[in-house]
Design a protein around this motif. Structure first.
Motif, PDB file in Angstrom:
ATOM      1  N   ASP A 122       0.835  -1.207   0.000  1.00 36.11           N
ATOM      2  CA  ASP A 122       0.000   0.000   0.000  1.00 36.11           C
ATOM      3  C   ASP A 122       0.867   1.254   0.000  1.00 36.11           C
ATOM      4  OD1 ASP A 122      -2.498  -1.361   0.137  1.00 36.11           O
ATOM      5  OD2 ASP A 122      -2.310  -1.540   2.322  1.00 36.11           O
ATOM      6  N   ILE A 123       1.927   1.230   0.791  1.00 39.40           N
ATOM      7  CA  ILE A 123       2.825   2.381   0.873  1.00 39.40           C
ATOM      8  C   ILE A 123       3.538   2.597  -0.455  1.00 39.40           C
ATOM      9  CG2 ILE A 123       4.943   3.254   1.961  1.00 39.40           C
ATOM     10  CD1 ILE A 123       3.862   1.979   4.583  1.00 39.40           C
ATOM     11  N   GLU A 124       3.978   1.518  -1.078  1.00 39.86           N
ATOM     12  CA  GLU A 124       4.620   1.650  -2.396  1.00 39.86           C
ATOM     13  C   GLU A 124       3.642   2.221  -3.414  1.00 39.86           C
ATOM     14  OE1 GLU A 124       7.854   1.428  -3.284  1.00 39.86           O
ATOM     15  OE2 GLU A 124       8.051   1.259  -1.101  1.00 39.86           O
ATOM     16  N   TRP A 125       2.396   1.796  -3.362  1.00 45.34           N
ATOM     17  CA  TRP A 125       1.384   2.319  -4.269  1.00 45.34           C
ATOM     18  C   TRP A 125       1.173   3.814  -4.015  1.00 45.34           C
ATOM     19  CZ3 TRP A 125      -0.757   2.499  -8.629  1.00 45.34           C
ATOM     20  CH2 TRP A 125      -2.019   3.052  -8.848  1.00 45.34           C
ATOM     21  N   LEU A 126       1.127   4.216  -2.757  1.00 44.48           N
ATOM     22  CA  LEU A 126       0.977   5.629  -2.426  1.00 44.48           C
ATOM     23  C   LEU A 126       2.179   6.443  -2.896  1.00 44.48           C
ATOM     24  CD1 LEU A 126      -0.642   5.266   1.090  1.00 44.48           C
ATOM     25  CD2 LEU A 126      -1.721   6.285  -0.937  1.00 44.48           C
TER      26      LEU A 126
END
Length: 121
Positions: free
Chosen positions: A43-47
């Motif tokens: 999720d953090i990488e996507w953000l």
């Protein structure tokens, strides 16, 4: 797993922005039994990717479209590539405009330098 406050610190997005992205369907963190958001490394990488798209000037509506395509799987890769290509064209156009502005300023500076040199003679 990360809490929303931790993700805000890591990504630089505000908590309201993270909630807004979830509301738009751009991000979809898991929720625990108590209903609290739990963000994964993915999720953090996507953000972070969203952040980079925003830095390119991509409109939030286009990012939303990209996110929708992404959630549909690999059969949408060509459509996602087209969105990226369109943004690249926009950036290249902006670069050309900036280059033109810089050339204008450099020409004016050269003119003034010549005027100063002529005045000293």
């Amino acid at each position: 797993m990360y809490k929303i406050s931790e993700v805000a610190k890591i990504t630089g997005f505000s908590i309201p922005t993270l909630r807004y992205y979830e509301e738009l369907g751009i991000s979809a963190p898991a929720k625990n039994k108590s209903g609290y958001r739990e963000y994964s490394e993915a999720d953090i990488e996507w953000l972070r990717f969203i952040q980079r798209l925003k830095q390119t000037g991509m409109a939030l509506e286009t990012i939303k479209k990209y996110s929708e395509l992404r959630s549909q799987g690999n059969q949408t890769i060509e459509k996602r590539m087209k969105l990226l290509a369109t943004q690249k064209k926009r950036l290249l156009s902006e670069r050309r405009k900036i280059d033109d502005h810089l050339a204008f300023l450099e020409t004016k500076q050269t003119t003034y330098k010549q005027m100063l040199a002529d005045r000293e003679q």
